[in-house]
Design a protein around this motif. Structure first.
Motif, PDB file in Angstrom:
ATOM      1  N   TRP A 107       0.842  -1.204   0.000  1.00 31.85           N
ATOM      2  CA  TRP A 107       0.000   0.000   0.000  1.00 31.85           C
ATOM      3  C   TRP A 107       0.874   1.249   0.000  1.00 31.85           C
ATOM      4  O   TRP A 107       1.634   1.487   0.926  1.00 31.85           O
ATOM      5  N   HIS A 108       0.765   2.046  -1.028  1.00 30.99           N
ATOM      6  CA  HIS A 108       1.525   3.295  -1.169  1.00 30.99           C
ATOM      7  C   HIS A 108       3.035   3.074  -0.999  1.00 30.99           C
ATOM      8  O   HIS A 108       3.739   3.897  -0.418  1.00 30.99           O
ATOM      9  N   SER A 109       3.507   1.952  -1.512  1.00 38.34           N
ATOM     10  CA  SER A 109       4.948   1.658  -1.459  1.00 38.34           C
ATOM     11  C   SER A 109       5.451   1.210  -2.822  1.00 38.34           C
ATOM     12  O   SER A 109       6.445   1.727  -3.342  1.00 38.34           O
ATOM     13  N   PHE A 110       4.742   0.262  -3.411  1.00 40.71           N
ATOM     14  CA  PHE A 110       5.088  -0.315  -4.704  1.00 40.71           C
ATOM     15  C   PHE A 110       5.223   0.754  -5.786  1.00 40.71           C
ATOM     16  O   PHE A 110       6.051   0.658  -6.673  1.00 40.71           O
ATOM     17  N   PHE A 111       4.430   1.812  -5.691  1.00 37.02           N
ATOM     18  CA  PHE A 111       4.442   2.851  -6.732  1.00 37.02           C
ATOM     19  C   PHE A 111       5.653   3.781  -6.666  1.00 37.02           C
ATOM     20  O   PHE A 111       5.803   4.677  -7.483  1.00 37.02           O
ATOM     21  N   HIS A 112       6.544   3.538  -5.693  1.00 39.34           N
ATOM     22  CA  HIS A 112       7.809   4.276  -5.682  1.00 39.34           C
ATOM     23  C   HIS A 112       8.864   3.607  -6.572  1.00 39.34           C
ATOM     24  O   HIS A 112       9.942   4.160  -6.775  1.00 39.34           O
ATOM     25  N   LEU A 113       8.564   2.424  -7.086  1.00 43.66           N
ATOM     26  CA  LEU A 113       9.480   1.749  -8.016  1.00 43.66           C
ATOM     27  C   LEU A 113       9.283   2.297  -9.422  1.00 43.66           C
ATOM     28  O   LEU A 113       8.179   2.706  -9.801  1.00 43.66           O
ATOM     29  N   SER A 114      10.340   2.238 -10.211  1.00 42.73           N
ATOM     30  CA  SER A 114      10.218   2.616 -11.620  1.00 42.73           C
ATOM     31  C   SER A 114       9.343   1.602 -12.339  1.00 42.73           C
ATOM     32  O   SER A 114       9.210   0.447 -11.889  1.00 42.73           O
ATOM     33  N   PRO A 115       8.733   1.971 -13.466  1.00 43.79           N
ATOM     34  CA  PRO A 115       7.954   0.982 -14.227  1.00 43.79           C
ATOM     35  C   PRO A 115       8.765  -0.272 -14.544  1.00 43.79           C
ATOM     36  O   PRO A 115       8.240  -1.389 -14.496  1.00 43.79           O
ATOM     37  N   GLU A 116      10.043  -0.102 -14.848  1.00 44.69           N
ATOM     38  CA  GLU A 116      10.902  -1.245 -15.192  1.00 44.69           C
ATOM     39  C   GLU A 116      11.108  -2.169 -13.994  1.00 44.69           C
ATOM     40  O   GLU A 116      11.293  -3.380 -14.165  1.00 44.69           O
ATOM     41  N   ASP A 117      11.094  -1.615 -12.788  1.00 44.67           N
ATOM     42  CA  ASP A 117      11.273  -2.432 -11.588  1.00 44.67           C
ATOM     43  C   ASP A 117       9.960  -3.034 -11.095  1.00 44.67           C
ATOM     44  O   ASP A 117       9.973  -3.973 -10.299  1.00 44.67           O
ATOM     45  N   GLN A 118       8.842  -2.488 -11.548  1.00 42.88           N
ATOM     46  CA  GLN A 118       7.564  -3.004 -11.069  1.00 42.88           C
ATOM     47  C   GLN A 118       7.205  -4.353 -11.679  1.00 42.88           C
ATOM     48  O   GLN A 118       6.744  -5.254 -10.972  1.00 42.88           O
ATOM     49  N   ALA A 119       7.415  -4.525 -12.965  1.00 44.56           N
ATOM     50  CA  ALA A 119       7.014  -5.773 -13.618  1.00 44.56           C
ATOM     51  C   ALA A 119       7.642  -7.013 -12.965  1.00 44.56           C
ATOM     52  O   ALA A 119       6.933  -8.010 -12.729  1.00 44.56           O
ATOM     53  N   PRO A 120       8.952  -7.009 -12.618  1.00 48.14           N
ATOM     54  CA  PRO A 120       9.530  -8.193 -11.982  1.00 48.14           C
ATOM     55  C   PRO A 120       9.004  -8.475 -10.573  1.00 48.14           C
ATOM     56  O   PRO A 120       9.282  -9.535 -10.014  1.00 48.14           O
ATOM     57  N   MET A 121       8.259  -7.539 -10.004  1.00 47.67           N
ATOM     58  CA  MET A 121       7.704  -7.775  -8.671  1.00 47.67           C
ATOM     59  C   MET A 121       6.587  -8.814  -8.687  1.00 47.67           C
ATOM     60  O   MET A 121       6.353  -9.494  -7.681  1.00 47.67           O
ATOM     61  N   PHE A 122       5.909  -8.967  -9.814  1.00 50.02           N
ATOM     62  CA  PHE A 122       4.754  -9.863  -9.823  1.00 50.02           C
ATOM     63  C   PHE A 122       5.130 -11.329  -9.623  1.00 50.02           C
ATOM     64  O   PHE A 122       4.437 -12.039  -8.878  1.00 50.02           O
ATOM     65  N   PRO A 123       6.220 -11.829 -10.219  1.00 53.01           N
ATOM     66  CA  PRO A 123       6.667 -13.173  -9.847  1.00 53.01           C
ATOM     67  C   PRO A 123       7.067 -13.278  -8.369  1.00 53.01           C
ATOM     68  O   PRO A 123       6.879 -14.329  -7.749  1.00 53.01           O
ATOM     69  N   ARG A 124       7.591 -12.188  -7.811  1.00 51.00           N
ATOM     70  CA  ARG A 124       7.923 -12.191  -6.375  1.00 51.00           C
ATOM     71  C   ARG A 124       6.650 -12.288  -5.534  1.00 51.00           C
ATOM     72  O   ARG A 124       6.604 -12.994  -4.522  1.00 51.00           O
ATOM     73  N   PHE A 125       5.620 -11.547  -5.933  1.00 52.45           N
ATOM     74  CA  PHE A 125       4.341 -11.674  -5.236  1.00 52.45           C
ATOM     75  C   PHE A 125       3.874 -13.128  -5.282  1.00 52.45           C
ATOM     76  O   PHE A 125       3.480 -13.697  -4.262  1.00 52.45           O
ATOM     77  N   ALA A 126       3.913 -13.725  -6.466  1.00 50.83           N
ATOM     78  CA  ALA A 126       3.429 -15.096  -6.630  1.00 50.83           C
ATOM     79  C   ALA A 126       4.215 -16.086  -5.784  1.00 50.83           C
ATOM     80  O   ALA A 126       3.646 -17.008  -5.186  1.00 50.83           O
ATOM     81  N   THR A 127       5.517 -15.897  -5.703  1.00 53.85           N
ATOM     82  CA  THR A 127       6.386 -16.782  -4.922  1.00 53.85           C
ATOM     83  C   THR A 127       6.036 -16.748  -3.439  1.00 53.85           C
ATOM     84  O   THR A 127       6.219 -17.741  -2.731  1.00 53.85           O
ATOM     85  N   HIS A 128       5.531 -15.612  -2.972  1.00 51.89           N
ATOM     86  CA  HIS A 128       5.216 -15.447  -1.550  1.00 51.89           C
ATOM     87  C   HIS A 128       3.732 -15.645  -1.239  1.00 51.89           C
ATOM     88  O   HIS A 128       3.311 -15.445  -0.095  1.00 51.89           O
ATOM     89  N   ALA A 129       2.938 -16.040  -2.238  1.00 60.37           N
ATOM     90  CA  ALA A 129       1.492 -16.185  -2.054  1.00 60.37           C
ATOM     91  C   ALA A 129       1.104 -17.642  -1.821  1.00 60.37           C
ATOM     92  O   ALA A 129       1.414 -18.513  -2.634  1.00 60.37           O
TER      93      ALA A 129
END
Length: 196
Positions: A107-129
Motif C-alpha cells: 500500500w503506497h509503497s510499490f508505486f515508488h518503483l520505476s515501471p521497469e522495476d515493477q514488472a519483476p515484482m509480480f513473480p515475487r508476489f506469486a512466490t510469496h502467495a
C-alpha cells in the motif's frame, strides 16, 4: 531519481513517523482484503514503513504480520511498537523470504518503483502467495512517472498502465477482483485487489 527513494525515507524516518496520518481512510479496502483471508492470517506488508496505521490495524484484527521495508529506522520503530510481529529490513526488489502468506499488501509503497522495476515484482508476489492468497496494492493511474515533493526533495512515483498490471497479475496466477481508479473515498488512491 527513483533510486533515491530508499535513502529518502531512511533520512526522513522521524518526519514520516510524525506526518503519516493515523486516521485510516483505507479501512474499507483493508476490510475487503481481510475478508478474503482465513482466521489469524499471515500477512506480508511490503513497504510497511513504521507500521502505523496499516500494520497496526491488521494486527488488531488478528493478523500475524511480517513487515518489510528498506529503511532500518522505520523497521526499528516497528520492532519497538509491535515486538511480537516479524520485521525485516529489505528492498522489496530483492524480496526472497522462502515462505508463503495468506495476504500480501503493498500500500503506497510499490508505486515508488520505476515501471521497469515493477514488472519483476509480480513473480515475487506469486512466490510469496499461499494458495488463495489475496494481493492488494496501489498504483498510478497511467503509465509513466510523476514527481512530487517531500522534505524539500523530489519524490518519485512510477506506474504501468492498467492493461499491463492486469496482464502481469493474470500471468502470475492472480485473478483481479476489483480495480478502482482514483477512488474518491480513499484519498484518490488507485487500488488493485486480486486473489491467487
Amino acid at each position: 531519481m527513483h533510486d533515491r527513494i530508499v535513502g529518502q525515507y531512511e533520512d526522513n524516518a522521524a518526519a514520516w513517523d510524525q506526518q503519516r496520518g493515523r486516521d485510516l481512510f483505507e479501512k474499507a479496502w483493508l476490510d475487503r482484503f481481510l475478508a478474503l483471508l482465513p482466521p489469524a492470517p499471515r500477512v506480508l506488508d511490503i513497504g510497511c514503513g513504521m507500521g502505523e496505521p496499516i500494520a497496526a490495524y491488521l494486527i488488531e484484527r488478528g493478523a500475524k504480520v511480517t513487515g518489510v521495508d528498506s529503511s532500518p529506522s522505520l523497521i526499528a520503530l516497528c520492532r519497538e511498537r509491535f515486538p511480537e510481529q516479524r520485521w525485516v529490513v529489505e528492498d522489496m526488489r530483492a524480496l526472497r523470504l522462502g515462505e508463503r502468506f495468506d495476504g500480501l499488501l503493498a500500500w503506497h509503497s510499490f508505486f515508488h518503483l520505476s515501471p521497469e522495476d515493477q514488472a519483476p515484482m509480480f513473480p515475487r508476489f506469486a512466490t510469496h502467495a499461499a494458495p488463495g492468497a489475496a494481493l492488494m496494492f496501489t498504483s498510478g493511474w497511467g503509465r509513466g512517472e510523476a514527481i512530487g515533493r517531500w522534505q524539500g526533495e523530489p519524490l518519485y512515483h512510477g506506474s504501468l498502465d492498467s492493461d499491463e498490471y492486469a496482464a502481469l497479475l493474470t500471468a502470475n496466477g492472480f485473478a483481479v477482483l476489483d480495480h478502482r481508479l482514483r477512488d474518491p473515498e480513499c484519498g484518490e488512491a488507485t487500488i488493485w485487489l486480486a486473489q491467487a
